[in-house]
Design an enzyme around this catalytic site. Structure first.
Site, PDB file in Angstrom:
ATOM      1  N   ARG A  58     -14.713  -8.604 -12.151  1.00 44.06           N
ATOM      2  CA  ARG A  58     -14.652  -8.379 -10.692  1.00 44.06           C
ATOM      3  C   ARG A  58     -14.077  -9.619 -10.013  1.00 44.06           C
ATOM      4  O   ARG A  58     -13.314  -9.526  -9.056  1.00 44.06           O
ATOM      5  CB  ARG A  58     -16.028  -8.016 -10.129  1.00 44.06           C
ATOM      6  CG  ARG A  58     -16.059  -7.943  -8.604  1.00 44.06           C
ATOM      7  CD  ARG A  58     -17.195  -7.091  -8.021  1.00 44.06           C
ATOM      8  NE  ARG A  58     -18.451  -7.274  -8.710  1.00 44.06           N
ATOM      9  CZ  ARG A  58     -19.223  -8.373  -8.650  1.00 44.06           C
ATOM     10  NH1 ARG A  58     -18.867  -9.386  -7.884  1.00 44.06           N
ATOM     11  NH2 ARG A  58     -20.341  -8.455  -9.338  1.00 44.06           N
ATOM     12  N   TYR A 116      -0.238   4.992   9.825  1.00 40.28           N
ATOM     13  CA  TYR A 116      -0.856   5.805   8.792  1.00 40.28           C
ATOM     14  C   TYR A 116      -2.230   6.305   9.277  1.00 40.28           C
ATOM     15  O   TYR A 116      -3.037   5.524   9.780  1.00 40.28           O
ATOM     16  CB  TYR A 116      -1.009   4.953   7.521  1.00 40.28           C
ATOM     17  CG  TYR A 116      -1.732   5.654   6.423  1.00 40.28           C
ATOM     18  CD1 TYR A 116      -1.205   6.813   5.862  1.00 40.28           C
ATOM     19  CD2 TYR A 116      -2.946   5.185   5.949  1.00 40.28           C
ATOM     20  CE1 TYR A 116      -1.880   7.478   4.851  1.00 40.28           C
ATOM     21  CE2 TYR A 116      -3.613   5.842   4.933  1.00 40.28           C
ATOM     22  CZ  TYR A 116      -3.089   6.984   4.390  1.00 40.28           C
ATOM     23  OH  TYR A 116      -3.749   7.642   3.398  1.00 40.28           O
ATOM     24  N   ASP A 188       1.739  -3.956   7.602  1.00 39.31           N
ATOM     25  CA  ASP A 188       1.684  -2.973   6.519  1.00 39.31           C
ATOM     26  C   ASP A 188       3.131  -2.705   6.102  1.00 39.31           C
ATOM     27  O   ASP A 188       3.900  -2.084   6.844  1.00 39.31           O
ATOM     28  CB  ASP A 188       0.987  -1.703   7.015  1.00 39.31           C
ATOM     29  CG  ASP A 188       0.815  -0.657   5.911  1.00 39.31           C
ATOM     30  OD1 ASP A 188       1.595  -0.679   4.932  1.00 39.31           O
ATOM     31  OD2 ASP A 188      -0.083   0.191   6.045  1.00 39.31           O
ATOM     32  N   LYS A 213       2.310   3.697  -3.463  1.00 43.59           N
ATOM     33  CA  LYS A 213       3.573   4.263  -2.995  1.00 43.59           C
ATOM     34  C   LYS A 213       4.754   3.635  -3.750  1.00 43.59           C
ATOM     35  O   LYS A 213       4.840   3.780  -4.952  1.00 43.59           O
ATOM     36  CB  LYS A 213       3.676   4.084  -1.474  1.00 43.59           C
ATOM     37  CG  LYS A 213       2.372   4.449  -0.723  1.00 43.59           C
ATOM     38  CD  LYS A 213       1.992   5.907  -0.808  1.00 43.59           C
ATOM     39  CE  LYS A 213       0.584   6.217  -0.289  1.00 43.59           C
ATOM     40  NZ  LYS A 213       0.257   5.726   1.034  1.00 43.59           N
TER      41      LYS A 213
HETATM   42  C1  LIG Z   1      -0.891   5.477   1.834  1.00 43.55           C
HETATM   43  C2  LIG Z   1      -0.857   4.419   2.874  1.00 43.55           C
HETATM   44  C3  LIG Z   1      -1.951   3.569   3.095  1.00 43.55           C
HETATM   45  C4  LIG Z   1      -3.267   3.726   2.361  1.00 43.55           C
HETATM   46  O1  LIG Z   1      -3.177   3.438   1.027  1.00 43.55           O
HETATM   47  P1  LIG Z   1      -4.094   4.113  -0.121  1.00 43.55           P
HETATM   48  O2  LIG Z   1      -3.564   3.508  -1.360  1.00 43.55           O
HETATM   49  O3  LIG Z   1      -3.905   5.601  -0.026  1.00 43.55           O
HETATM   50  O4  LIG Z   1      -5.509   3.733   0.187  1.00 43.55           O
HETATM   51  C5  LIG Z   1      -1.815   2.565   4.040  1.00 43.55           C
HETATM   52  N1  LIG Z   1      -0.671   2.414   4.763  1.00 43.55           N
HETATM   53  C6  LIG Z   1       0.387   3.220   4.586  1.00 43.55           C
HETATM   54  C7  LIG Z   1       1.619   3.006   5.411  1.00 43.55           C
HETATM   55  C8  LIG Z   1       0.334   4.255   3.643  1.00 43.55           C
HETATM   56  O5  LIG Z   1       1.403   5.067   3.506  1.00 43.55           O
END
Ligand SMILES: *Cc1c(COP(=O)(O)O)cnc(C)c1O
Length: 397
Positions: A58, A116, A188, A213
């Site tokens: 961890r 998001y 982000d 992604k």
């Molecule tokens: C999918 C996504 C998230 C969240 O990520 P997870 O891996 O699903 O928890 C945050 N920001 C954006 C822009 C996303 O497309």
């Protein structure tokens, strides 16, 4: 013989770093790919004397450490030492760790009015109960951001391009506003990936990723990451990562590392295919509006051209005929897979209002109901164009 050096100094190019940073040949076997250290605990020679520097997974794990070092090199190579990457179990776990590290009850955060849906839900349904306050403003409007700042604003949260409307925020401009207010600028960077855009080079303090992604890139892993430029904040985040515990497991970290190696070639092709799709959708009689930052008429085009090297693989459009017609386009598509998520090799189609952004219904982040979002994958471009033509047909007949 010592293994070939893979110090950052010899890795000036992005693709070189993607393939080698944090991933020298394994010191014990010479394996050219970091092993999946599927292990929870580590041998100590004597009490407190760690045999290999690791204690408990961890806190740290060698496979995860390789990914964390690689991500720091991708987002922050131009910034020198001190840049730190941290890998989490999901993008939202990364966001939660960051916000509960840098904010406390009573603090305030400026968030985009287009982001998001899960990020919005984290603020509105979880962290608000914990005492965090927020204001949702259009981040493309720097004056609106300035006037939303309060005494206790700790974070300006940006997403650019935004999910799902592909809005663009001026990272350098926001960095100046945040700095003036004594707040951190968090970006982000999931939609662009570090291949197309590196927010810390433009003044951002922290970069957030859903590695689920583009970084993972193959729709086979859920993961998240933070990259931070200040070493002290990096230490605080590492402490909270360990104390809160939502770390990336070794196999998940390994999958993201494998994805990252081809990020550059994949992003080039995602962009090329997206441009062709946009050309086809613009002027299509079944489409009323196309959202893509590469379009000259996109309100954020100039800013996007300044801060991104290309415009990405995500395309959104509005369908003539309203919500039912948009849902029908999603249902008719055959090659575009009807599914949430994005950034994989397979093309996806979805209806944000009823799918990824259903949690934002009735909020300032609600999305148009005639909107369709595409994640353009790596299939043959002619097949993708033909499938979209087919999916859109019903609206004309
Ligand atoms: C999918 C996504 C998230 C969240 O990520 P997870 O891996 O699903 O928890 C945050 N920001 C954006 C822009 C996303 O497309």
């Amino acid at each position: 013989m010592t293994p070939p050096a893979t110090s950052l100094g010899s890795m000036t190019g992005f693709d070189t770093r993607a393939i080698h940073a944090g991933q020298p040949p394994d010191p014990t076997t010479g394996a050219v790919v970091p092993p999946i250290y599927q292990v929870s605990t580590y041998y100590q020679d004597r009490v407190g004397e760690l045999r290999g520097g690791y204690e408990y997974s961890r806190a740290a794990n060698p496979t995860r450490a390789a990914l964390e070092e690689c991500l720091a090199a991708l987002e922050g190579a131009a910034l020198g030492d001190g840049v730190r990457g941290l890998a989490f179990a999901s993008g939202l776990a990364a966001e939660d760790c960051l916000l509960r590290t840098v904010c406390g009850p009573g603090d305030h955060v400026v968030i985009p009015n287009d982001a998001y849906g899960g990020t919005f839900r984290l603020f509105a349904r979880v962290l608000e109960r914990w005492g965090l306050t927020w204001s949702a403003v259009p981040l493309s409007d720097l004056d609106a951001v300035r006037s939303a700042i309060r005494d206790r604003t700790r974070v300006v949260w940006a997403e650019t391009p935004t999910n799902p409307l592909l809005g663009i925020a001026d990272i350098a401009g926001l960095a100046e506003v945040a700095r003036g207010a004594g707040a951190l600028l968090v970006v982000d960077n999931t939609f662009a990936s570090p291949y197309l855009q590196r927010p810390m080079e433009l003044g951002a303090d922290v970069v957030v990723h859903s590695t689920t992604k583009y970084l993972g890139g193959h729709s086979d892993v859920v993961g998240g990451a933070l990259v931070v430029r200040d070493a002290e904040l990096g230490e605080q985040l590492a402490f909270h990562q360990k104390a809160m515990g939502a770390v990336a497991g070794p196999f998940d970290a390994w999958l993201v590392l494998r994805g990252v190696k081809t990020l550059g070639v994949r992003m080039e092709r995602h962009c090329t295919a997206a441009e062709r799709v946009v050309d086809m959708l613009v002027g299509h009689p079944g489409v009323t509006e196309v959202r893509y930052p590469g379009l000259a008429q996109h309100p954020g085009h100039e800013v996007a051209a300044k801060q991104m090297s290309r415009f990405g693989g995500m395309v959104s459009f509005r369908v003539r005929g309203g919500e039912d017609a948009a849902v029908e386009v999603c249902n008719r598509a055959r090659l575009f897979t009807l599914a949430e998520s994005l950034g994989g090799v397979e093309s996806l189609i979805e209806h944000p209002g009823r799918m990824t952004h259903a949690s934002a219904a009735g909020s300032p982040l609600e999305v148009p109901e005639d909107l369709v979002r595409l994640s353009i994958g790596l299939e043959s471009i002619e097949d993708l164009l033909a499938d979209l033509e087919y999916a859109l047909q019903s609206d004309r007949s």
